[in-house]
Design a protein around this motif. Structure first.
Motif, PDB file in Angstrom:
ATOM      1  N   HIS A   2     -52.139  26.472  40.045  1.00 51.20           N
ATOM      2  CA  HIS A   2     -53.334  26.052  40.763  1.00 51.20           C
ATOM      3  C   HIS A   2     -54.633  26.427  40.013  1.00 51.20           C
ATOM      4  O   HIS A   2     -55.535  25.625  39.875  1.00 51.20           O
ATOM      5  CB  HIS A   2     -53.223  26.782  42.099  1.00 51.20           C
ATOM      6  CG  HIS A   2     -54.288  26.562  43.084  1.00 51.20           C
ATOM      7  ND1 HIS A   2     -54.699  25.311  43.479  1.00 51.20           N
ATOM      8  CD2 HIS A   2     -55.026  27.446  43.793  1.00 51.20           C
ATOM      9  CE1 HIS A   2     -55.642  25.460  44.397  1.00 51.20           C
ATOM     10  NE2 HIS A   2     -55.853  26.729  44.595  1.00 51.20           N
ATOM     11  N   GLU A   3     -54.671  27.645  39.494  1.00 52.21           N
ATOM     12  CA  GLU A   3     -55.880  28.150  38.840  1.00 52.21           C
ATOM     13  C   GLU A   3     -56.261  27.371  37.585  1.00 52.21           C
ATOM     14  O   GLU A   3     -57.440  27.286  37.252  1.00 52.21           O
ATOM     15  CB  GLU A   3     -55.743  29.638  38.489  1.00 52.21           C
ATOM     16  CG  GLU A   3     -55.945  30.588  39.664  1.00 52.21           C
ATOM     17  CD  GLU A   3     -54.725  30.692  40.560  1.00 52.21           C
ATOM     18  OE1 GLU A   3     -53.686  30.064  40.254  1.00 52.21           O
ATOM     19  OE2 GLU A   3     -54.804  31.404  41.577  1.00 52.21           O
ATOM     20  N   ILE A   6     -58.409  24.451  38.523  1.00 53.52           N
ATOM     21  CA  ILE A   6     -59.742  24.894  38.937  1.00 53.52           C
ATOM     22  C   ILE A   6     -60.547  25.308  37.707  1.00 53.52           C
ATOM     23  O   ILE A   6     -61.720  24.971  37.575  1.00 53.52           O
ATOM     24  CB  ILE A   6     -59.636  26.053  39.956  1.00 53.52           C
ATOM     25  CG1 ILE A   6     -58.921  25.564  41.212  1.00 53.52           C
ATOM     26  CG2 ILE A   6     -61.010  26.604  40.302  1.00 53.52           C
ATOM     27  CD1 ILE A   6     -58.451  26.679  42.120  1.00 53.52           C
ATOM     28  N   SER A   9     -61.865  22.318  36.026  1.00 52.95           N
ATOM     29  CA  SER A   9     -63.027  21.755  36.730  1.00 52.95           C
ATOM     30  C   SER A   9     -64.289  22.556  36.431  1.00 52.95           C
ATOM     31  O   SER A   9     -65.361  21.985  36.223  1.00 52.95           O
ATOM     32  CB  SER A   9     -62.812  21.754  38.238  1.00 52.95           C
ATOM     33  OG  SER A   9     -61.609  21.136  38.560  1.00 52.95           O
ATOM     34  N   ILE A  33     -66.063  32.430  44.713  1.00 50.47           N
ATOM     35  CA  ILE A  33     -64.740  32.082  45.229  1.00 50.47           C
ATOM     36  C   ILE A  33     -64.465  32.824  46.523  1.00 50.47           C
ATOM     37  O   ILE A  33     -64.533  34.052  46.582  1.00 50.47           O
ATOM     38  CB  ILE A  33     -63.669  32.393  44.170  1.00 50.47           C
ATOM     39  CG1 ILE A  33     -63.890  31.478  42.955  1.00 50.47           C
ATOM     40  CG2 ILE A  33     -62.258  32.207  44.737  1.00 50.47           C
ATOM     41  CD1 ILE A  33     -62.980  31.693  41.826  1.00 50.47           C
ATOM     42  N   THR A  37     -59.317  31.367  49.700  1.00 53.75           N
ATOM     43  CA  THR A  37     -58.975  30.159  48.950  1.00 53.75           C
ATOM     44  C   THR A  37     -57.605  30.322  48.300  1.00 53.75           C
ATOM     45  O   THR A  37     -56.989  29.341  47.895  1.00 53.75           O
ATOM     46  CB  THR A  37     -59.996  29.876  47.829  1.00 53.75           C
ATOM     47  OG1 THR A  37     -60.102  31.049  47.018  1.00 53.75           O
ATOM     48  CG2 THR A  37     -61.350  29.518  48.374  1.00 53.75           C
ATOM     49  N   VAL A  39     -57.170  31.717  45.497  1.00 54.79           N
ATOM     50  CA  VAL A  39     -57.335  31.691  44.043  1.00 54.79           C
ATOM     51  C   VAL A  39     -57.318  33.122  43.503  1.00 54.79           C
ATOM     52  O   VAL A  39     -58.003  33.994  44.008  1.00 54.79           O
ATOM     53  CB  VAL A  39     -58.667  30.988  43.660  1.00 54.79           C
ATOM     54  CG1 VAL A  39     -58.918  31.068  42.165  1.00 54.79           C
ATOM     55  CG2 VAL A  39     -58.640  29.546  44.120  1.00 54.79           C
ATOM     56  N   LEU A  44     -57.636  32.823  37.082  1.00 54.86           N
ATOM     57  CA  LEU A  44     -58.712  31.869  36.839  1.00 54.86           C
ATOM     58  C   LEU A  44     -59.453  32.216  35.544  1.00 54.86           C
ATOM     59  O   LEU A  44     -59.722  31.345  34.722  1.00 54.86           O
ATOM     60  CB  LEU A  44     -59.681  31.866  38.025  1.00 54.86           C
ATOM     61  CG  LEU A  44     -60.799  30.833  37.943  1.00 54.86           C
ATOM     62  CD1 LEU A  44     -60.261  29.419  37.950  1.00 54.86           C
ATOM     63  CD2 LEU A  44     -61.773  31.036  39.082  1.00 54.86           C
ATOM     64  N   LEU A 105     -65.713  27.590  46.842  1.00 52.68           N
ATOM     65  CA  LEU A 105     -65.141  27.406  45.515  1.00 52.68           C
ATOM     66  C   LEU A 105     -66.190  26.603  44.767  1.00 52.68           C
ATOM     67  O   LEU A 105     -66.167  25.379  44.768  1.00 52.68           O
ATOM     68  CB  LEU A 105     -63.810  26.655  45.617  1.00 52.68           C
ATOM     69  CG  LEU A 105     -62.918  26.664  44.384  1.00 52.68           C
ATOM     70  CD1 LEU A 105     -62.596  28.080  43.939  1.00 52.68           C
ATOM     71  CD2 LEU A 105     -61.645  25.917  44.644  1.00 52.68           C
TER      72      LEU A 105
END
Ligand code: ZN
Length: 113
Positions: A2-3, A6, A9, A33, A37, A39, A44, A105
């Motif tokens: 997932h990270e 992100i 992005s 963050i 979330t 995260v 990240l 986020l």
């Protein structure tokens, strides 16, 4: 992971910000963050470092601000903070919770040079 998505992005936003300011490189990025979330800030940061290699954001510092989660009860308007996701009011036990913060986020600031 997932990270990684992100991180990509965040990198895209930072590179775009540098371009729109005709800057040669990105020197720092600050992100906010929310605590709920899911995260992992370390993952990240790792993803950002890995993905920024070879781009104009290589070597940029990534500052991660964790936003504490807080909620407000729709029944008794009690406001409370929490560290894990919970869906009932600690005051009256109601399940009608409005989440006030903790889902953020966002890229707050991009430093360019
Ligand atoms: Zn309540």
């Amino acid at each position: 992971m997932h990270e990684m998505g992100i991180a990509q992005s965040i990198l895209d936003i930072a590179v775009e910000a540098a371009r729109s300011h005709q800057a040669a490189r990105v020197t720092g990025v600050k992100v906010r963050i929310g605590q709920i979330t899911g995260v992992d800030p370390e993952a990240l940061a790792f993803g950002f470092t890995a993905l920024s290699a070879g781009t104009i954001a290589q070597g940029a510092s990534l500052t991660i601000e964790t936003v504490p989660a807080s909620g407000c009860c729709r029944e008794c308007r009690h406001e409370f903070s929490f560290t894990v996701q919970r869906f009932f009011c600690p005051e009256c036990g109601s399940a009608g919770i409005e989440i006030l913060s903790g889902r953020e986020l966002q890229v707050e600031h991009v430093e360019v040079d």
